[in-house]
Write an enzyme that holds these catalytic residues in place. Structure first.
Site, mmCIF file in Angstrom:
data_model
loop_
_atom_site.group_PDB
_atom_site.id
_atom_site.type_symbol
_atom_site.label_atom_id
_atom_site.label_comp_id
_atom_site.label_asym_id
_atom_site.label_seq_id
_atom_site.Cartn_x
_atom_site.Cartn_y
_atom_site.Cartn_z
ATOM 1 N N LYS A 1 0.833 -1.208 0.000
ATOM 2 C CA LYS A 1 0.000 0.000 0.000
ATOM 3 C C LYS A 1 0.866 1.256 0.000
ATOM 4 C CE LYS A 1 -1.646 1.505 4.132
ATOM 5 N NZ LYS A 1 -1.316 2.898 4.499
ATOM 6 N N ASN A 2 1.867 1.255 0.897
ATOM 7 C CA ASN A 2 2.632 2.490 1.084
ATOM 8 C C ASN A 2 3.632 2.748 -0.043
ATOM 9 O OD1 ASN A 2 1.136 2.949 3.309
ATOM 10 N ND2 ASN A 2 2.720 2.435 4.802
ATOM 11 N N ARG B 1 -8.703 -0.311 4.850
ATOM 12 C CA ARG B 1 -7.843 0.709 4.238
ATOM 13 C C ARG B 1 -6.499 0.115 3.833
ATOM 14 N NH1 ARG B 1 -8.144 6.479 7.007
ATOM 15 N NH2 ARG B 1 -6.876 6.784 5.172
ATOM 16 N N CYS C 1 -5.008 13.044 13.332
ATOM 17 C CA CYS C 1 -4.951 11.620 12.992
ATOM 18 C C CYS C 1 -4.866 10.860 14.303
ATOM 19 C CB CYS C 1 -3.702 11.419 12.135
ATOM 20 S SG CYS C 1 -3.311 9.726 11.797
ATOM 21 N N ARG D 1 0.280 14.742 13.078
ATOM 22 C CA ARG D 1 1.082 14.385 11.900
ATOM 23 C C ARG D 1 1.275 15.607 10.998
ATOM 24 N NH1 ARG D 1 -0.876 8.769 9.462
ATOM 25 N NH2 ARG D 1 1.140 8.891 8.425
ATOM 26 N N ASP E 1 4.706 0.564 12.090
ATOM 27 C CA ASP E 1 3.488 -0.053 11.550
ATOM 28 C C ASP E 1 3.300 -1.502 12.010
ATOM 29 O OD1 ASP E 1 2.891 2.293 10.274
ATOM 30 O OD2 ASP E 1 3.633 1.672 8.320
HETATM 31 N N1 EPU Z 1 6.879 14.328 10.807
HETATM 32 C C1 EPU Z 1 7.055 15.651 11.104
HETATM 33 N N2 EPU Z 1 6.924 16.575 10.088
HETATM 34 C C2 EPU Z 1 6.640 16.207 8.818
HETATM 35 C C3 EPU Z 1 6.463 14.838 8.505
HETATM 36 C C4 EPU Z 1 6.591 13.920 9.538
HETATM 37 O O1 EPU Z 1 7.313 16.020 12.258
HETATM 38 O O2 EPU Z 1 6.558 17.089 7.945
HETATM 39 C C5 EPU Z 1 7.017 13.325 11.878
HETATM 40 C C6 EPU Z 1 5.744 12.495 12.079
HETATM 41 O O3 EPU Z 1 4.815 13.168 12.894
HETATM 42 C C7 EPU Z 1 6.305 11.232 12.685
HETATM 43 C C8 EPU Z 1 7.633 11.063 11.968
HETATM 44 O O4 EPU Z 1 7.962 12.366 11.474
HETATM 45 O O5 EPU Z 1 6.555 11.419 14.055
HETATM 46 C C9 EPU Z 1 7.609 10.072 10.818
HETATM 47 O O6 EPU Z 1 6.509 10.346 9.965
HETATM 48 P P1 EPU Z 1 6.557 10.088 8.402
HETATM 49 O O7 EPU Z 1 6.468 11.394 7.687
HETATM 50 O O8 EPU Z 1 7.704 9.198 8.058
HETATM 51 O O9 EPU Z 1 5.204 9.323 8.158
HETATM 52 P P2 EPU Z 1 4.390 9.341 6.797
HETATM 53 O O10 EPU Z 1 5.333 9.427 5.666
HETATM 54 O O11 EPU Z 1 3.290 10.315 6.863
HETATM 55 C C10 EPU Z 1 4.432 6.778 6.309
HETATM 56 C C11 EPU Z 1 3.433 5.662 6.221
HETATM 57 C C12 EPU Z 1 2.903 5.345 7.610
HETATM 58 C C13 EPU Z 1 4.084 4.964 8.501
HETATM 59 C C14 EPU Z 1 5.118 6.107 8.519
HETATM 60 C C15 EPU Z 1 6.373 5.767 9.305
HETATM 61 C C16 EPU Z 1 2.456 5.948 4.018
HETATM 62 C C17 EPU Z 1 1.263 6.264 3.209
HETATM 63 N N3 EPU Z 1 2.325 6.046 5.342
HETATM 64 O O12 EPU Z 1 3.716 7.901 6.823
HETATM 65 O O13 EPU Z 1 2.056 4.212 7.446
HETATM 66 O O14 EPU Z 1 3.633 4.730 9.815
HETATM 67 O O15 EPU Z 1 5.507 6.411 7.163
HETATM 68 O O16 EPU Z 1 6.979 4.639 8.788
HETATM 69 O O17 EPU Z 1 3.502 5.600 3.502
HETATM 70 C C18 EPU Z 1 0.268 2.763 7.946
HETATM 71 O O18 EPU Z 1 0.483 2.192 6.860
HETATM 72 O O19 EPU Z 1 -0.501 2.299 8.833
HETATM 73 C C19 EPU Z 1 0.929 4.040 8.221
HETATM 74 C C20 EPU Z 1 0.479 4.907 9.131
#
Ligand code: EPU
Length: 428
Positions: free
Chosen positions: A31-32, A407, A124, A129, A315
């Site tokens: 998915k991701n 999802r 969220c 986030r 995850d």
């Molecule tokens: N963060 C910030 N600022 C930002 C972006 C992120 O502070 O601008 C923080 C977040 O709050 C968190 C950390 O950085 O504490 C990591 O977040 P990240 O940005 O890596 O998460 P994401 O890219 O939004 C993806 C996956 C998530 C998974 C995370 C971490 C997708 C669609 N989602 O989210 O997947 O938990 O990386 O590996 O790729 C899931 O599949 O259940 C899921 C939530």
């Protein structure tokens, strides 16, 4: 799954506990990986064909956003063909608000069209986030970012390569790295992303972009170097296996004391999940694209912390808590990526688990048996944890709000039933 999943159906899942699982599970595409790859097809006017796209409601949301932006989207089983010849640059709030990953259309839109408007993702359940790191990255490339009436508006008449550090307070950002890579592939000059996320899904996106004609080096390490090109073209790509679905089924095997063979996996993506399971007493055999888990007589406690890849994935934290709730001894789990991601704990406690939260750490005292109870799914991985807890509980676990699980898991109930579980889906 039909588009009915858009209406967040109120189906329930009833898990009848105590069945040993035995057999083979075919793991779906990630998915991701699929979500940003689908968004990246906005970068060219040519058609892109993407195979092994899982049938999930988050994927439906992304395809709907792409259609609303003007793309032609065709889907036949796991293959999606997208043509983004003529597109607009503002994504409608109604769909974007349903999925935080919608934010990854920003990078390709500003890369190609030099502007984008996307509504700011709301709160969220897994915690705050923000997208500050994404926006900081776009600004470093020369874009102007404004937040107007709940929307992020990005204007980038001329994107110029720059050196950017994407590491934040909780480590690197996966979708932030993706977004910046997608904007930088069409920027003038060289972009260096330091503190880049190293997740396999980032590598998969980089491979897709390279097939489109992008010049990218270093994906999978903390420094990604992108040489901007003038134009990208269409391509064909197969999405990598879903390592989190695979990890969830490994835990299903561990919990049920059975013997499960997972097919179409990449074991190299799962080292941080396999290692603690082996230490805790499970027998795991890795093949080229298979994994087999079988019991070894004991289920020991463990101590683990979530970290960005190659560390133990956030995850998988909820699913691991479900396993440890019924393992011998005291386990300690610390969540470093999303420190508030513990919505499953209260529900597991309703099933008899003994878990104490101390900030971002869960202290889990294993109990001999969980007992089935009505519980509420709160987010995707928490819901998976409740299904896993139900597999080992006495009696019936009734999981409400299963749209969360749809999802991110393709037919989890059917896949588990095929290997001996007894799960019913009750239509609302
Ligand atoms: N963060 C910030 N600022 C930002 C972006 C992120 O502070 O601008 C923080 C977040 O709050 C968190 C950390 O950085 O504490 C990591 O977040 P990240 O940005 O890596 O998460 P994401 O890219 O939004 C993806 C996956 C998530 C998974 C995370 C971490 C997708 C669609 N989602 O989210 O997947 O938990 O990386 O590996 O790729 C899931 O599949 O259940 C899921 C939530």
């Amino acid at each position: 799954m039909s588009n009915d999943s858009f209406s967040q159906n109120m189906d329930k899942i009833l898990v009848h506990g105590g069945h040993t699982l035995e057999g083979t599970v075919r793991i779906s595409g990630s998915k991701n990986s699929a979500l940003p790859i689908l968004a990246a097809s906005l970068l060219t006017r040519d058609s892109c064909t993407i195979h092994r796209v899982p049938d999930l409601s988050d994927i439906h949301y992304m395809l709907t956003i792409l259609s609303e932006l003007g793309c032609d989207v065709e889907r036949a089983s796991g293959t999606v063909k997208i043509n983004a010849d003529s597109i607009t640059t503002a994504a409608p709030y109604d769909i974007v608000r349903k999925m935080r990953a919608s934010v990854c259309i920003l990078g390709p839109l500003i890369g190609r069209e030099k502007e984008a408007t996307v509504s700011l993702p709301g709160g969220c359940v897994i915690g705050d986030r923000p997208i500050d790191l994404h926006l900081r990255g776009f600004e470093a490339l020369g874009a102007a970012v404004r937040v107007v009436q709940g929307n992020v508006k990005v204007l980038a008449p001329q994107l110029r390569g720059a050196t950017i550090n994407m590491r934040g307070r909780f480590g690197s950002t996966v979708l932030g790295t993706d977004n910046l890579m997608m904007a930088a592939v069409l920027a003038d000059g060289t972009t260096i992303i330091d503190g880049a996320a190293e997740e396999p899904e980032v590598v998969d996106l980089a491979n897709f972009l390279q097939k489109m004609g992008a010049k990218i080096e270093g994906a999978g390490s903390s420094r990604i170097i992108i040489e901007g090109v003038k134009k990208l073209h269409g391509c064909e790509h197969t999405v990598i296996p879903d390592r989190i679905e695979a990890g969830t089924f490994l835990i299903a095997g561990a919990i049920s004391g059975g013997n499960l063979l997972l097919k179409r996996v990449d074991p190299s993506h799962l080292g941080a999940v396999i290692e603690p399971l082996i230490k805790s007493g499970y027998h795991i055999e890795s093949g080229t694209d298979t994994l087999r888990i079988s019991p070894n007589g004991n289920r020991k406690s463990m101590k683990l912390e979530t970290e960005p890849f190659p560390g133990f994935p956030t995850d998988m934290q909820a699913q691991m808590c479900a396993l440890l709730a019924g393992s011998d001894g005291i386990s300690v789990v610390t969540e470093n990526v999303f420190p508030q991601r513990y919505m499953h704990v209260a529900e597991l406690k309703r099933m008899g688990a003994d878990i104490e939260l101390q900030g971002a750490t869960a202290v889990i005292r294993g109990v001999p048996k969980l007992s089935g109870a009505p519980v509420m799914a709160s987010d995707l991985r928490a819901s998976a944890a409740l299904v896993l807890a139900g597999l080992q509980a006495d009696g019936i676990t009734e999981i409400n709000r299963v749209y969360h699980i749809d999802r991110g898991y393709e037919s989890i109930d059917e896949k588990l039933n095929e290997v001996g579980a007894h799960i019913e889906r009750v239509k609302a």
